[in-house]
Design an enzyme around this catalytic site. Structure first.
Site, PDB file in Angstrom:
ATOM      1  N   MET A   1      33.950  47.053  37.875  1.00 49.12           N
ATOM      2  CA  MET A   1      35.385  46.790  37.771  1.00 49.12           C
ATOM      3  C   MET A   1      35.689  46.159  36.414  1.00 49.12           C
ATOM      4  O   MET A   1      35.175  45.087  36.091  1.00 49.12           O
ATOM      5  CB  MET A   1      35.851  45.867  38.904  1.00 49.12           C
TER       6      MET A   1
ATOM      7  N   TYR B   1      32.070  42.681  38.398  1.00 49.52           N
ATOM      8  CA  TYR B   1      33.392  42.535  37.786  1.00 49.52           C
ATOM      9  C   TYR B   1      33.238  41.963  36.376  1.00 49.52           C
ATOM     10  O   TYR B   1      32.582  40.945  36.190  1.00 49.52           O
ATOM     11  CB  TYR B   1      34.240  41.610  38.651  1.00 49.52           C
ATOM     12  N   CYS B   2      33.832  42.657  35.382  1.00 50.21           N
ATOM     13  CA  CYS B   2      33.853  42.188  33.995  1.00 50.21           C
ATOM     14  C   CYS B   2      32.415  42.006  33.497  1.00 50.21           C
ATOM     15  O   CYS B   2      31.602  42.920  33.568  1.00 50.21           O
ATOM     16  CB  CYS B   2      34.678  40.899  33.908  1.00 50.21           C
ATOM     17  N   LEU B   3      32.061  40.841  33.000  1.00 52.56           N
ATOM     18  CA  LEU B   3      30.705  40.582  32.507  1.00 52.56           C
ATOM     19  C   LEU B   3      29.684  40.697  33.632  1.00 52.56           C
ATOM     20  O   LEU B   3      28.534  41.092  33.405  1.00 52.56           O
ATOM     21  CB  LEU B   3      30.650  39.195  31.867  1.00 52.56           C
TER      22      LEU B   3
END
Length: 601
Positions: free
Chosen positions: A360, A332-334
């Site tokens: 994501m 997720y993200c980073l």
């Protein structure tokens, strides 16, 4: 999609997580007087909120010089000003004469400062329209000019918007009809309460104290409360294994890799909107990395530390608990960017332990990273590095100010008006409590992230090396599931979509309604949700994002069931749930989920 009859994973020798030894980000030799310069810049950076004055000056100088040599553009702006004034005069005259008149200027879609009907009455409508007319003119004035660097145009527009928003009539008690009406109704009690709130917030900001969770939002009880236990811990993270809720589970477990810019429980909020709880209920064995909140003594943590002692260490632990099975990895993200780097490295090295890769709200190419690019250039990064050098990390409040400034209309000024002038308490929500549960970023890692990925865009340019050798995303052959959100201003969906330019594997792409967090938290039953989904077969030709969007039909509801079906299709069979517990007789789980790292402040 065919299921393999045997999902025996190719696994190497289990890796023993090493002790993390921080490395100074200023390892290169420097003259002893250099630290004087860094200390001065660090002090300025803290006062400026991490924003480089040089970058701001450079942007305005570039804009002013190009405008100065563009008499045609000057005439255009003069005509725009005259047109806006005439529109204001016509509307004002019609309003004063009691005639119906449509306001010539409208707030932007995300600007909710003027939604109260009283703003349509005189004299408030005049102030509102005057402000919006000025905003319209500056939007035009800071638009791109031939020869002007686009980043400088974006920066001047952004900085002018910040200045205009600060002086907006909605922020002034004598110009805001809502404040005037509330003051009359309460006899000024709202202003007294607002002064108390302002004092409380100023003390918290100055002391950097952590607010306790409000009643009904306790971590481990009300939030992050999906049952499970810590099955592994090292210096960098705790690994949570969630307790099964079904008699049988899919043979391949899921590993979630959240970003360390946030606490992991954004994916395990309240039971009704917990993605983790939902997947466990659907018959999956789920593991979650809960990152440590680093302090100054871990300033030297690198991206490699997070890859080796984070993702790979978690995979090693899962391979011990669930042997001979591949793993569905979800970033997720980073955390997704780190997963993409890890998956490409594993593919290069012949490590076949991943059953699938899910990203994501994740970017792998940062050429179109949205408004955050306004804060990334050599001067700006050096400024942030000096600030991190002095304190050992980048604190979450410093990052939160950047994210809030991008949508200052709502995230800063609307809240300030409600809290300080209308005297309203902030209503607690699960996502609001999570958002205030701040974390830090290690200095070295954040510097590597800003320079190597954001500034130099090495990952998709063929210049990102792991263990001395360049990696390529196209080496990833496992199926991918990629989710982007429509109104994401941190990872814009077209930027997330670019993963399709750099991979050849079987890929499913989902575009869902919402922002960076709200779009991911799209549980079944959530009102007014929709998504679009498309599939690209391995080796298929590339289609651009606009063509993809045109061809996909919006589907009402949550994308989570689509993800569940996809995971089922890429799993082998149902088995009894694996045992949960220590990895070896010498390791005892220290506590139940959510563990100890999530409570670090």
């Amino acid at each position: 999609m065919n299921k393999s009859t045997s999902k025996q994973a190719k696994v190497g020798k289990a890796r023993v997580p090493t002790t993390l030894v921080p490395t100074d980000i200023t390892a290169e030799p420097q003259h002893k007087h250099y630290d004087i310069d860094r200390a001065i810049r660090a002090a300025v950076a803290k006062m400026a909120g991490g924003i480089s004055p040089h970058s701001a000056y450079e942007a305005w100088s570039d804009w002013a010089m190009h405008l100065n040599r563009s008499p045609g553009r000057q005439l255009e702006l003069t005509e725009r000003a005259q047109s806006n004034v005439l529109k204001l005069l016509r509307h004002s005259a019609s309003t004063l004469l009691g005639k119906d008149s449509t306001p010539p200027f409208q707030p932007k879609d995300y600007d909710h400062r003027f939604v109260d009907p009283s703003w349509n009455n005189a004299p408030f409508i005049f102030w509102q329209q005057g402000f919006l007319a000025m905003q319209d003119w500056w939007d035009q004035a800071t638009d791109n000019m031939r020869g002007l660097h686009k980043q400088d145009a974006d920066r001047t527009r952004f900085q002018m918007r910040q200045l205009l928003d600060f002086g907006a009539p909605s922020n002034l008690p004598w110009m805001n009809p809502e404040i005037i009406a509330e003051t009359a109704r309460t006899g000024g009690r709202n202003l007294v309460d607002g002064a108390f709130h302002l004092t409380e917030d100023m003390i918290q900001t100055l002391t950097q104290t952590h607010k306790p969770a409000p009643e009904g939002y306790e971590i481990g009880v009300d939030l992050a409360c999906t049952p499970g236990e810590i099955v592994f811990r090292n210096t960098l993270f705790e690994l949570i294994q969630y307790a099964p809720q079904t008699d049988q589970v899919q043979a391949e477990p899921i590993l979630f890799i959240p970003a360390w810019i946030m606490k992991y429980y954004i994916l395990d909020l309240s039971p009704h909107n917990s993605m983790i709880n939902y997947l466990v209920q659907q018959g999956f064995t789920v593991f979650m990395i809960s990152w440590r909140n680093p302090t100054a003594d871990l300033s030297g943590l690198s991206l490699e530390d997070y890859r080796i002692n984070g993702v790979l260490a978690a995979l090693d632990a899962i391979n011990t608990i669930v042997p001979d099975r591949k793993v569905h990895a979800n970033g997720y993200c980073l955390g997704g960017t780190l997963l993409a780097i890890t998956a490409a490295t594993m593919a290069r090295d012949g490590d076949e332990r991943l059953a699938s890769v899910t990203l994501m709200a994740t970017q792998v190419d940062f050429a179109e990273a949205g408004e955050l690019l306004m804060f990334v250039d050599e001067s700006q990064i050096a400024f942030v590095e000096d600030m991190m050098w002095s304190q050992g990390y980048l604190d979450r409040p410093q990052m939160a100010r950047t994210f809030s400034a991008i949508r200052a209309e709502d995230l800063i000024y609307t809240r300030a008006v409600n809290r300080y002038f209308l005297g309203k308490e902030d209503l607690p929500t699960d996502i609001g409590v999570w958002n205030g549960d701040t974390t830090r970023m290690p200095a070295r890692m954040h510097s590597e992230y800003l320079r190597g990925l954001f500034l130099e865009n090495r990952l998709t340019a063929g210049r990102f090396a792991v263990e001395g050798r360049v990696i390529a995303l196209k080496d990833i052959s496992t199926p991918m599931f990629v989710i982007a959100t429509e109104t994401d201003h941190i990872a814009p969906w077209r930027s997330v979509y670019k993963i399709q330019l750099f991979t050849d594997c079987d890929l499913t792409f989902v575009l869902t309604k919402g922002g960076h967090n709200g779009g991911i938290l799209s549980e079944p039953g959530h009102a007014d949700r929709h998504y679009r989904i498309g599939h690209r077969a391995a080796g298929a030709l590339y289609k651009g994002p606009d063509l993809w969007l045109f061809r996909q039909t919006a589907v009402s509801g949550s994308w989570w069931p689509e993800y569940t079906n996809w995971l089922n299709e890429n799993s082998s069979d149902l088995v009894s749930p694996p045992q949960s517990g220590p990895l070896s007789p010498g390791f005892e789980p220290p506590c139940a989920a959510p563990g100890t790292y999530v409570h670090q402040t």
